[in-house]
Design a protein around this motif. Structure first.
Motif, PDB file in Angstrom:
ATOM      1  N   GLU A 120       0.853  -1.189   0.000  1.00 38.64           N
ATOM      2  CA  GLU A 120       0.000   0.000   0.000  1.00 38.64           C
ATOM      3  C   GLU A 120       0.888   1.239   0.000  1.00 38.64           C
ATOM      4  O   GLU A 120       2.085   1.180   0.272  1.00 38.64           O
ATOM      5  CB  GLU A 120      -0.918   0.000   1.230  1.00 38.64           C
ATOM      6  CG  GLU A 120      -1.824  -1.217   1.332  1.00 38.64           C
ATOM      7  CD  GLU A 120      -2.861  -1.273   0.227  1.00 38.64           C
ATOM      8  OE1 GLU A 120      -3.350  -0.197  -0.171  1.00 38.64           O
ATOM      9  OE2 GLU A 120      -3.176  -2.382  -0.243  1.00 38.64           O
ATOM     10  N   MET A 121       0.280   2.414  -0.279  1.00 40.91           N
ATOM     11  CA  MET A 121       1.060   3.623  -0.488  1.00 40.91           C
ATOM     12  C   MET A 121       1.956   3.981   0.698  1.00 40.91           C
ATOM     13  O   MET A 121       3.146   4.257   0.522  1.00 40.91           O
ATOM     14  CB  MET A 121       0.128   4.794  -0.808  1.00 40.91           C
ATOM     15  CG  MET A 121       0.844   6.133  -0.953  1.00 40.91           C
ATOM     16  SD  MET A 121       2.119   6.183  -2.241  1.00 40.91           S
ATOM     17  CE  MET A 121       1.081   6.166  -3.709  1.00 40.91           C
ATOM     18  N   ASP A 122       1.412   3.995   1.905  1.00 38.34           N
ATOM     19  CA  ASP A 122       2.230   4.355   3.069  1.00 38.34           C
ATOM     20  C   ASP A 122       3.439   3.439   3.200  1.00 38.34           C
ATOM     21  O   ASP A 122       4.555   3.891   3.499  1.00 38.34           O
ATOM     22  CB  ASP A 122       1.398   4.287   4.353  1.00 38.34           C
ATOM     23  CG  ASP A 122       0.480   5.484   4.516  1.00 38.34           C
ATOM     24  OD1 ASP A 122       0.865   6.568   4.047  1.00 38.34           O
ATOM     25  OD2 ASP A 122      -0.602   5.337   5.094  1.00 38.34           O
ATOM     26  N   ALA A 123       3.220   2.149   2.988  1.00 42.26           N
ATOM     27  CA  ALA A 123       4.320   1.190   3.101  1.00 42.26           C
ATOM     28  C   ALA A 123       5.345   1.401   1.997  1.00 42.26           C
ATOM     29  O   ALA A 123       6.557   1.337   2.242  1.00 42.26           O
ATOM     30  CB  ALA A 123       3.774  -0.238   3.050  1.00 42.26           C
ATOM     31  N   VAL A 124       4.883   1.649   0.780  1.00 39.64           N
ATOM     32  CA  VAL A 124       5.810   1.882  -0.332  1.00 39.64           C
ATOM     33  C   VAL A 124       6.738   3.058  -0.021  1.00 39.64           C
ATOM     34  O   VAL A 124       7.966   2.974  -0.196  1.00 39.64           O
ATOM     35  CB  VAL A 124       5.033   2.141  -1.639  1.00 39.64           C
ATOM     36  CG1 VAL A 124       5.974   2.690  -2.719  1.00 39.64           C
ATOM     37  CG2 VAL A 124       4.373   0.861  -2.135  1.00 39.64           C
ATOM     38  N   ARG A 166       7.596   4.319   2.849  1.00 39.88           N
ATOM     39  CA  ARG A 166       8.519   4.012   3.941  1.00 39.88           C
ATOM     40  C   ARG A 166       9.615   3.050   3.480  1.00 39.88           C
ATOM     41  O   ARG A 166      10.790   3.203   3.848  1.00 39.88           O
ATOM     42  CB  ARG A 166       7.756   3.417   5.127  1.00 39.88           C
ATOM     43  CG  ARG A 166       8.605   3.249   6.376  1.00 39.88           C
ATOM     44  CD  ARG A 166       7.743   2.960   7.582  1.00 39.88           C
ATOM     45  NE  ARG A 166       6.895   4.089   7.902  1.00 39.88           N
ATOM     46  CZ  ARG A 166       7.287   5.123   8.650  1.00 39.88           C
ATOM     47  NH1 ARG A 166       8.527   5.162   9.112  1.00 39.88           N
ATOM     48  NH2 ARG A 166       6.457   6.095   8.937  1.00 39.88           N
ATOM     49  N   PHE A 167       9.261   2.049   2.668  1.00 40.51           N
ATOM     50  CA  PHE A 167      10.266   1.108   2.167  1.00 40.51           C
ATOM     51  C   PHE A 167      11.302   1.826   1.298  1.00 40.51           C
ATOM     52  O   PHE A 167      12.497   1.533   1.365  1.00 40.51           O
ATOM     53  CB  PHE A 167       9.604  -0.011   1.370  1.00 40.51           C
ATOM     54  CG  PHE A 167       8.735  -0.923   2.203  1.00 40.51           C
ATOM     55  CD1 PHE A 167       8.977  -1.104   3.554  1.00 40.51           C
ATOM     56  CD2 PHE A 167       7.668  -1.600   1.618  1.00 40.51           C
ATOM     57  CE1 PHE A 167       8.182  -1.944   4.318  1.00 40.51           C
ATOM     58  CE2 PHE A 167       6.863  -2.446   2.378  1.00 40.51           C
ATOM     59  CZ  PHE A 167       7.119  -2.614   3.735  1.00 40.51           C
ATOM     60  N   LEU A 175      15.086   0.275   0.250  1.00 40.27           N
ATOM     61  CA  LEU A 175      14.801  -1.068  -0.251  1.00 40.27           C
ATOM     62  C   LEU A 175      14.705  -1.102  -1.769  1.00 40.27           C
ATOM     63  O   LEU A 175      14.977  -2.128  -2.396  1.00 40.27           O
ATOM     64  CB  LEU A 175      13.502  -1.582   0.377  1.00 40.27           C
ATOM     65  CG  LEU A 175      13.104  -3.026   0.093  1.00 40.27           C
ATOM     66  CD1 LEU A 175      14.182  -3.975   0.578  1.00 40.27           C
ATOM     67  CD2 LEU A 175      11.770  -3.357   0.766  1.00 40.27           C
ATOM     68  N   GLY A 176      14.315  -0.003  -2.370  1.00 42.15           N
ATOM     69  CA  GLY A 176      14.172   0.061  -3.819  1.00 42.15           C
ATOM     70  C   GLY A 176      13.626   1.405  -4.225  1.00 42.15           C
ATOM     71  O   GLY A 176      13.545   2.341  -3.413  1.00 42.15           O
ATOM     72  N   VAL A 177      13.243   1.519  -5.489  1.00 40.84           N
ATOM     73  CA  VAL A 177      12.628   2.738  -5.996  1.00 40.84           C
ATOM     74  C   VAL A 177      11.155   2.452  -6.274  1.00 40.84           C
ATOM     75  O   VAL A 177      10.711   1.303  -6.266  1.00 40.84           O
ATOM     76  CB  VAL A 177      13.326   3.238  -7.285  1.00 40.84           C
ATOM     77  CG1 VAL A 177      14.813   3.458  -7.045  1.00 40.84           C
ATOM     78  CG2 VAL A 177      13.105   2.266  -8.449  1.00 40.84           C
ATOM     79  N   PRO A 209      10.962  14.925   3.290  1.00 40.91           N
ATOM     80  CA  PRO A 209      12.399  15.140   3.067  1.00 40.91           C
ATOM     81  C   PRO A 209      13.213  13.861   2.979  1.00 40.91           C
ATOM     82  O   PRO A 209      14.357  13.890   2.515  1.00 40.91           O
ATOM     83  CB  PRO A 209      12.814  15.971   4.294  1.00 40.91           C
ATOM     84  CG  PRO A 209      11.803  15.634   5.351  1.00 40.91           C
ATOM     85  CD  PRO A 209      10.515  15.424   4.600  1.00 40.91           C
ATOM     86  N   GLY A 210      12.652  12.722   3.387  1.00 44.84           N
ATOM     87  CA  GLY A 210      13.381  11.471   3.317  1.00 44.84           C
ATOM     88  C   GLY A 210      13.412  10.847   1.929  1.00 44.84           C
ATOM     89  O   GLY A 210      14.037   9.807   1.729  1.00 44.84           O
ATOM     90  N   LEU A 211      12.724  11.486   0.981  1.00 47.56           N
ATOM     91  CA  LEU A 211      12.657  10.969  -0.382  1.00 47.56           C
ATOM     92  C   LEU A 211      13.196  11.993  -1.371  1.00 47.56           C
ATOM     93  O   LEU A 211      13.086  13.199  -1.154  1.00 47.56           O
ATOM     94  CB  LEU A 211      11.210  10.628  -0.748  1.00 47.56           C
ATOM     95  CG  LEU A 211      10.531   9.521   0.067  1.00 47.56           C
ATOM     96  CD1 LEU A 211       9.047   9.477  -0.232  1.00 47.56           C
ATOM     97  CD2 LEU A 211      11.181   8.171  -0.229  1.00 47.56           C
TER      98      LEU A 211
END
Length: 309
Positions: A226-230, A232-233, A238-240, A252-254
Motif C-alpha cells: 500500500e502507499m504508506d508502506a511503499v 517508507r520502504f 529497499l528500492g525505488v 524530506p526522506g525521499l
C-alpha cells in the motif's frame, strides 16, 4: 481598527507577553507588534507598558479591553448565525478519494475544512476510482476525487478537472541519486530494484501498461504494498517506486527524478452526481478542494499544474 487588531490586543492582554501571544495566534511576532502599533496609532493612545519581562495594560488599554472582548464576541455571534443560515454549523460531507490522494491532497483539504467548519460531520471513503464512482452513483458519497480520465464522459456525473501531474521515480534521500540528471528513461528504471503497488491501485495498472508498451519487464523486489508502506520502504533504501508527484510534498526522506521516454501523467478530477443538488456544506467543500489543489500545484513545480477552470 479591525478584528485582527482587537484579537491580537486581547491575547497580549491575557498573556502579558507579545511573544507568547504571537505563538498562540500563529503569527510572527513582528506582525503582531505591527498590529498593536497600528491599533495604538488609530486610537491615539498607548495600550501597553512594554518591558523586558512582559507587558501590562495602560489606563487606555484597561478601558479598551472589555470593549474589545465584547466586539469580538459579537463578531463571533454574527459569524455563527450566518454559518447556521448557510447550513455550515450542522450536516455532513461524504468524500471519497483514491489512496494516493488520501495521504496528500485530502489530508490538507480535511484539515482546512474542519478548522473552518468543525460542526460538519466528515466521512471519508478510500478506494480506487471505479469503486468511488459506483459509490457516488449509489448515493453513498457526495463528492469523489478520482484519477481516471474515463469518468469525464460519464453523463451521470459532473466532473471538474483539478490537476495534471507527472508520475516520478522516487528513491531514498540518504542513498545516491538514481540518475545523474533531472530525468530518467523508463528503460533505465526497469533495471532498478522496484517496489510496486497492490493490484487494486489505478497507479499499478498505469505503470504496468507503460512497461508492457515499451517491451520492458521491471526488476521487482517487493510487490503488493500500500502507499504508506511503499514510501517508507523507499525511504529505507529497499528500492525505488513510481508515484504521483504530490506525495513528495513535505517528505524530506525521499528524492525524486522525472520520467522521460515516455512521460507518465495522471489527471485528478472532482466528481459529483449530476442530478443531485449540493448542500451548502458540500459546495464549501468543493471550493476548499479546488483551492487546496491549486496550492499544491504551486508547491510542486514543473511536475504538476493546475487545470482549474
Amino acid at each position: 481598527m479591525n478584528l485582527e487588531q482587537l484579537r491580537s490586543f486581547v491575547e497580549v492582554a491575557r498573556l502579558g507577553h507579545f511573544t507568547q501571544a504571537a505563538e498562540q495566534l500563529h503569527l510572527a511576532q513582528p506582525s503582531l507588534s505591527r498590529q498593536i502599533a497600528s491599533l495604538e496609532q488609530d486610537l491615539g493612545a498607548e495600550l501597553f507598558h512594554r518591558a523586558r519581562g512582559g507587558s501590562t495594560l495602560t489606563t487606555a488599554g484597561e478601558s479598551l479591553l472589555p470593549l474589545a472582548r465584547r466586539m469580538l464576541a459579537d463578531a463571533e455571534s454574527v459569524r455563527r448565525e450566518l454559518a447556521e443560515l448557510a447550513g455550515l454549523e450542522r450536516g455532513r460531507v461524504r468524500l471519497g478519494a483514491t489512496p494516493t490522494l488520501c495521504i496528500s491532497l485530502v489530508a490538507e483539504v480535511l484539515s482546512a475544512f474542519h478548522a473552518e467548519h468543525p460542526g460538519i460531520e466528515l466521512h471519508l471513503s478510500e478506494h480506487g476510482s471505479r469503486r468511488l464512482l459506483d459509490q457516488l452513483e449509489s448515493g453513498e458519497l457526495d463528492l469523489a476525487l478520482i484519477t481516471t480520465s474515463e469518468a469525464g464522459s460519464a453523463e451521470r456525473f459532473r466532473v471538474t478537472p483539478l490537476l495534471e501531474e507527472e508520475l516520478v521515480v522516487i528513491s531514498s534521500a540518504a542513498a545516491p541519486a538514481v540518475a545523474p540528471g533531472a530525468s530518467i528513461r523508463l528503460r533505465e528504471v526497469a533495471r532498478l530494484p522496484q517496489i510496486v503497488f497492490s493490484s487494486s491501485y489505478d497507479l499499478r495498472s498505469a505503470t504496468d501498461a507503460a512497461f508492457a508498451a515499451a517491451g520492458l519487464e521491471p526488476e521487482v523486489v517487493l510487490e503488493g504494498a500500500e502507499m504508506d508502506a511503499v514510501l517508507r520502504f523507499v525511504e529505507r533504501g529497499l528500492g525505488v517506486a513510481i508515484v504521483p508527484a504530490m506525495v513528495l510534498i513535505d517528505r524530506p526522506g525521499l528524492r525524486s527524478v522525472r520520467l522521460e521516454g515516455p512521460v507518465l501523467t495522471r489527471s485528478i478530477s472532482l466528481a459529483r452526481p449530476r442530478d443531485v443538488a449540493a448542500t451548502s456544506a458540500v459546495e464549501v467543500m468543493q471550493q476548499t478542494i479546488a483551492d487546496t489543489a491549486a496550492a499544491f500545484a504551486s508547491r510542486a513545480g514543473a511536475s504538476m499544474r493546475s487545470v482549474r477552470g
